[in-house]
Scaffold this active site. Sequence first.
Site, short mmCIF file in Angstrom:
data_model
loop_
_atom_site.label_atom_id
_atom_site.label_comp_id
_atom_site.label_asym_id
_atom_site.label_seq_id
_atom_site.Cartn_x
_atom_site.Cartn_y
_atom_site.Cartn_z
N TYR A 66 49.94 55.99 42.71
CA TYR A 66 49.71 55.07 43.81
C TYR A 66 50.11 55.79 45.10
CZ TYR A 66 49.56 51.26 40.34
OH TYR A 66 49.27 50.45 39.27
N PHE A 217 45.92 43.23 37.63
CA PHE A 217 45.09 42.38 38.49
C PHE A 217 45.27 40.90 38.11
CE2 PHE A 217 41.90 46.09 39.02
CZ PHE A 217 42.69 46.64 40.00
N PRO A 218 46.51 40.40 38.05
CA PRO A 218 46.71 39.01 37.62
C PRO A 218 46.05 37.99 38.53
CG PRO A 218 48.71 39.89 38.61
CD PRO A 218 47.77 41.04 38.45
N LEU A 219 45.77 38.38 39.76
CA LEU A 219 45.10 37.47 40.70
C LEU A 219 43.64 37.84 40.87
CD1 LEU A 219 47.92 37.06 43.37
CD2 LEU A 219 47.27 35.50 41.53
N THR A 240 32.35 31.02 40.21
CA THR A 240 31.25 30.10 40.48
C THR A 240 31.80 28.93 41.29
OG1 THR A 240 31.66 28.78 38.50
CG2 THR A 240 30.23 30.73 38.25
N PRO A 241 30.92 28.18 41.95
CA PRO A 241 31.40 26.99 42.68
C PRO A 241 32.16 26.02 41.77
CG PRO A 241 29.19 27.54 43.38
CD PRO A 241 29.49 28.45 42.22
#
Length: 308
Positions: A66, A217-219, A240-241
Amino acid sequence: MTDEHTAPGGLLPLGDGPAVSRLGYGAMQLPGPGAWGPPEDPAAARAVLRRAVELGVTHIDTSDFYGPHVANDLIREALHPYPEELVIATKVGVVRDEWRGWSPAATPAELRDQVEENLSRLGRAHLDLVYLRVGGDGLLFPDDTPFAESFATLAELQKRGLIRHLGLSGVTVAQLAEARELGAVAAVQNRFHLLDRGDPGVLAACEEHRIAFVPYFPLAAGLLRPGLDTSQAPPGMAPTPEQERTLDDVAGRHGASRAQVMLAWLLARSPVTLAIPGTSSVAHLEENVAAAGLRLDEDDVARLDGLA
């Protein structure tokens, strides 16, 4: 000293080792964009790390790739000498190339060099937890080096006292089983979040053997932030909506944000789950840590389970 009542989300042991806060912190967003180069405001990045520890976080996830080197340097600058209960997890098996890409590097010599670099940058005599980043979950980093040879190299470094606990990142059920024949696996870090459950068999295997499961990438890499343009998201990744409506309905019932609901769902999804959301903002950090106190009921969890 952090205990069960002050650690965000409670505590979960890493194998036969220390227990860590179930809601930790991921350092990938501390460097510049794309995890490359220094941050625009290094002092702000260090403030995020210090605030995480103040809030009871005892589990920080990082890697020397990183930046490269930037995240580890910031962690040392902000937190060394480290609190006794703090566990720093890092990853090896990958290096950054001159085009800012991510290249596999998992030969025994490369892994030994990466472990030494992590030790030096972090200012540690040993590394608490080291993941071998493999890529068998279908994302990134395929490598020609035999998997067993790579993991056995880390197991040997563990015997030498340079590593306390071994982990795997991006693995299949078969690779996890193969690794367990070579040494104890304390944690697995695989793709898993509200919209993408990765390989559920890996989580099931972790539950069976009491191995910590740490979704990266938990979010969903921020794809569920309200108002975010998701037109360039990978296929199947953009919400999706209907998914957004469900998430917003659950969040509204609890007076919470989307991110808090996603983190609370991860912690509720399995007793072996550790969440490591990353951010470069103290405000977002505090919001994320507060998610550890959000209690979803059975109906909430069932509705969210159905979103993937």
